[in-house]
Scaffold this motif. Sequence first.
Motif, PDB file in Angstrom:
ATOM      1  N   PRO A  71      44.903  46.928  50.634  1.00 58.06           N
ATOM      2  CA  PRO A  71      45.531  45.798  50.999  1.00 58.06           C
ATOM      3  C   PRO A  71      45.086  44.512  50.819  1.00 58.06           C
ATOM      4  O   PRO A  71      43.399  44.349  50.739  1.00 58.06           O
ATOM      5  N   ASP A  72      45.657  43.416  50.655  1.00 59.55           N
ATOM      6  CA  ASP A  72      44.977  42.203  50.418  1.00 59.55           C
ATOM      7  C   ASP A  72      44.219  42.148  49.065  1.00 59.55           C
ATOM      8  O   ASP A  72      43.213  41.318  48.953  1.00 59.55           O
ATOM      9  N   LEU A  73      44.258  42.945  48.259  1.00 61.28           N
ATOM     10  CA  LEU A  73      43.578  42.753  47.129  1.00 61.28           C
ATOM     11  C   LEU A  73      44.462  42.639  45.696  1.00 61.28           C
ATOM     12  O   LEU A  73      45.557  43.318  45.305  1.00 61.28           O
ATOM     13  N   THR A  74      44.377  41.726  44.962  1.00 56.16           N
ATOM     14  CA  THR A  74      45.111  41.514  43.769  1.00 56.16           C
ATOM     15  C   THR A  74      44.347  41.489  42.234  1.00 56.16           C
ATOM     16  O   THR A  74      42.968  41.533  42.386  1.00 56.16           O
ATOM     17  N   VAL A  75      44.897  41.356  41.266  1.00 56.54           N
ATOM     18  CA  VAL A  75      44.194  41.219  40.061  1.00 56.54           C
ATOM     19  C   VAL A  75      44.604  39.716  39.226  1.00 56.54           C
ATOM     20  O   VAL A  75      45.534  39.806  38.637  1.00 56.54           O
ATOM     21  N   PRO A  76      43.879  38.776  39.427  1.00 55.81           N
ATOM     22  CA  PRO A  76      44.120  37.639  38.876  1.00 55.81           C
ATOM     23  C   PRO A  76      43.545  37.622  37.332  1.00 55.81           C
ATOM     24  O   PRO A  76      43.873  36.550  36.696  1.00 55.81           O
ATOM     25  N   GLY A  77      42.761  38.668  36.822  1.00 53.78           N
ATOM     26  CA  GLY A  77      42.267  38.743  35.612  1.00 53.78           C
ATOM     27  C   GLY A  77      42.324  39.933  34.726  1.00 53.78           C
ATOM     28  O   GLY A  77      42.014  40.921  35.404  1.00 53.78           O
ATOM     29  N   LEU A  78      42.658  39.831  33.735  1.00 52.64           N
ATOM     30  CA  LEU A  78      42.923  41.266  32.775  1.00 52.64           C
ATOM     31  C   LEU A  78      42.573  40.580  31.203  1.00 52.64           C
ATOM     32  O   LEU A  78      42.800  39.759  30.930  1.00 52.64           O
TER      33      LEU A  78
END
Length: 96
Positions: A71-78
């Motif tokens: 929950p509440d975790l995203t991936v702003p960088g790859l």
Amino acid sequence: MGHKFSLVLSREITDEESAVLREGFEGAVFSTDALPTDAEVAVTRIDFDDEVSPSLAEAIESALESVRTVPDLTVPGLSVPAVPQAPAEEQADEEA
């Protein structure tokens, strides 16, 4: 050689979240890094060398799906390192 790439998460993860993610990320290396858009924000970075997935796209999609379970975790960088291209002769031999 596996599929190499890195995910930068939106924040530092807890020990519990790390345990959940490590289950789906065999051989991944977790480290603390800075958010690319704000060096003062500490985040978690996960470096992958996926030997199992048949393609880089499937390896990345699998990693993203696992992150979405927290929950509440995203991936702003790859980031994906450049892969040297085989000379034209070798490519023609492989296609034949």
